[in-house]
Scaffold this motif. Structure first.
Motif, PDB file in Angstrom:
ATOM      1  N   PHE A   1       0.828  -1.199   0.000  1.00  0.00           N
ATOM      2  CA  PHE A   1       0.000   0.000   0.000  1.00  0.00           C
ATOM      3  C   PHE A   1       0.869   1.259   0.000  1.00  0.00           C
ATOM      4  CE2 PHE A   1      -3.418  -2.650   2.302  1.00  0.00           C
ATOM      5  CZ  PHE A   1      -4.038  -2.983   1.098  1.00  0.00           C
ATOM      6  N   GLU A   2       1.893   1.257   0.823  1.00  0.00           N
ATOM      7  CA  GLU A   2       2.806   2.413   0.866  1.00  0.00           C
ATOM      8  C   GLU A   2       3.524   2.575  -0.470  1.00  0.00           C
ATOM      9  OE1 GLU A   2       4.268   2.521   5.503  1.00  0.00           O
ATOM     10  OE2 GLU A   2       5.059   0.943   4.218  1.00  0.00           O
ATOM     11  N   LEU A   3       3.925   1.457  -1.046  1.00  0.00           N
ATOM     12  CA  LEU A   3       4.619   1.490  -2.328  1.00  0.00           C
ATOM     13  C   LEU A   3       3.707   2.035  -3.425  1.00  0.00           C
ATOM     14  CD1 LEU A   3       6.990   0.872  -4.173  1.00  0.00           C
ATOM     15  CD2 LEU A   3       6.253  -1.532  -4.233  1.00  0.00           C
ATOM     16  N   ALA A   4       2.459   1.586  -3.448  1.00  0.00           N
ATOM     17  CA  ALA A   4       1.509   2.070  -4.457  1.00  0.00           C
ATOM     18  C   ALA A   4       1.276   3.564  -4.317  1.00  0.00           C
ATOM     19  CB  ALA A   4       0.185   1.316  -4.333  1.00  0.00           C
ATOM     20  N   ALA A   5       1.150   4.036  -3.076  1.00  0.00           N
ATOM     21  CA  ALA A   5       0.945   5.468  -2.850  1.00  0.00           C
ATOM     22  C   ALA A   5       2.145   6.271  -3.351  1.00  0.00           C
ATOM     23  CB  ALA A   5       0.705   5.737  -1.359  1.00  0.00           C
ATOM     24  N   ALA A   6       3.352   5.763  -3.087  1.00  0.00           N
ATOM     25  CA  ALA A   6       4.570   6.452  -3.544  1.00  0.00           C
ATOM     26  C   ALA A   6       4.651   6.457  -5.067  1.00  0.00           C
ATOM     27  CB  ALA A   6       5.804   5.778  -2.940  1.00  0.00           C
ATOM     28  N   ILE A   7       4.292   5.331  -5.687  1.00  0.00           N
ATOM     29  CA  ILE A   7       4.300   5.246  -7.151  1.00  0.00           C
ATOM     30  C   ILE A   7       3.309   6.238  -7.740  1.00  0.00           C
ATOM     31  CG2 ILE A   7       3.605   3.766  -9.087  1.00  0.00           C
ATOM     32  CD1 ILE A   7       4.899   1.420  -7.572  1.00  0.00           C
ATOM     33  N   ARG A   8       2.111   6.326  -7.150  1.00  0.00           N
ATOM     34  CA  ARG A   8       1.095   7.227  -7.672  1.00  0.00           C
ATOM     35  C   ARG A   8       1.499   8.697  -7.548  1.00  0.00           C
ATOM     36  NH1 ARG A   8      -0.499   4.837 -11.049  1.00  0.00           N
ATOM     37  NH2 ARG A   8      -2.282   3.452 -11.174  1.00  0.00           N
ATOM     38  N   GLU A   9       2.304   9.015  -6.557  1.00  0.00           N
ATOM     39  CA  GLU A   9       2.779  10.397  -6.427  1.00  0.00           C
ATOM     40  C   GLU A   9       3.687  10.775  -7.587  1.00  0.00           C
ATOM     41  OE1 GLU A   9       4.626  11.054  -2.675  1.00  0.00           O
ATOM     42  OE2 GLU A   9       2.746  10.900  -1.546  1.00  0.00           O
ATOM     43  N   ARG A  10       4.389   9.800  -8.128  1.00  0.00           N
ATOM     44  CA  ARG A  10       5.312  10.048  -9.240  1.00  0.00           C
ATOM     45  C   ARG A  10       4.680   9.804 -10.600  1.00  0.00           C
ATOM     46  NH1 ARG A  10      10.701  10.512  -7.757  1.00  0.00           N
ATOM     47  NH2 ARG A  10      11.299  10.143  -9.936  1.00  0.00           N
ATOM     48  N   ASN A  11       3.706   8.913 -10.648  1.00  0.00           N
ATOM     49  CA  ASN A  11       3.136   8.527 -11.933  1.00  0.00           C
ATOM     50  C   ASN A  11       1.669   8.150 -11.744  1.00  0.00           C
ATOM     51  OD1 ASN A  11       2.328   6.972 -14.266  1.00  0.00           O
ATOM     52  ND2 ASN A  11       4.484   6.673 -14.764  1.00  0.00           N
ATOM     53  N   VAL A  12       0.764   8.929 -12.340  1.00  0.00           N
ATOM     54  CA  VAL A  12      -0.667   8.661 -12.171  1.00  0.00           C
ATOM     55  C   VAL A  12      -1.205   7.735 -13.249  1.00  0.00           C
ATOM     56  CG1 VAL A  12      -1.079  10.861 -11.022  1.00  0.00           C
ATOM     57  CG2 VAL A  12      -1.325  10.720 -13.511  1.00  0.00           C
TER      58      VAL A  12
END
Length: 226
Positions: free
Chosen positions: A61-72
């Motif tokens: 979940f933390e990883l997905a949130a971090a990924i979404r901050e960089r790439n939507v």
């Protein structure tokens, strides 16, 4: 050129079997913890991400949130042994495209990968022009909506949902149509995720009384706007 997939799984046996199958069609970068995976994501371009939820150092979940901050835009699929609907909804709220519960079939996983890769490649230049809705300006190409000089960044899915509403303004959209067009199927859990996205759009438009997204009981929704 093969599509590049970020695969994060700390179960060595499952990771070997899954990666071995995926590598027949894709370029797979496998990592066993979230921090290493995120470091790789920041350095390389990936076409799709497959994430376990229970990961050391940084969970899925933390990883997905971090990924979404960089790439939507990059598609994200969760693979997890966690079966509670709250976990599935949490994953979808974070912007994931799907959530598969272990044990999963490779055929289903590969089918979903293909669906999301094809969807992410589709371009719609004619629909990328700026459009006005009430006192807001929507920029679908950049996933952004602006009002009075203030810009709100949307996720790719929020942008696609808003685009669908605008294309069908003042017309009832059935829940099944929205789910199939934006999420690919009308699964119950995806329906809960859709409700979250619609609530987010309602909050964005709350300062303009001429715009509202109406809930049509047992049918769907209608964007009412000038």
């Amino acid at each position: 050129m093969k599509k590049k997939i970020l695969y994060v799984e700390d179960d060595s046996t499952l990771a070997f079997l899954t990666a071995d199958n995926l590598e027949q069609q894709y370029d797979v970068a496998h990592f066993t913890n979230g921090k290493e995976a995120y470091a790789a994501f920041k350095k390389e371009d990936f076409d799709l991400c497959i994430l376990d939820v229970m990961l050391p150092e940084m969970d899925g979940f933390e990883l997905a949130a971090a990924i979404r901050e960089r790439n939507v835009e990059v598609p994200i699929i969760f693979l997890s042994a966690k079966t509670l609907k709250e976990d599935r909804i949490k994953g979808l709220r974070l912007g994931a495209d799907d959530y598969l519960v272990k044990p999963y079939s490779m055929e289903e996983l590969i089918l979903k990968i293909e669906v999301f890769l094809q969807r992410s490649q589709k371009q719609a230049p004619a629909k990328n022009t700026l459009c006005t809705i009430g006192s807001y300006t929507f920029d679908p190409a950049n996933y952004a909506i602006t009002r009075a000089g203030q810009t709100i960044q949307l996720t790719e899915r929020e942008s696609a949902l808003l685009r669908l509403f605008i294309d069908n303004k003042n017309t009832i959209l059935k829940r099944e149509k929205i789910l199939n067009e934006i999420w690919g199927n009308d699964d119950y859990f995806l329906g809960r995720s859709m409700d979250v996205f619609i609530s987010r759009l309602r909050k964005i438009f709350r300062d303009d009384e001429s715009i509202r997204i109406e809930n049509i009981p047992r049918i769907g929704f209608k964007l009412v706007a000038p």
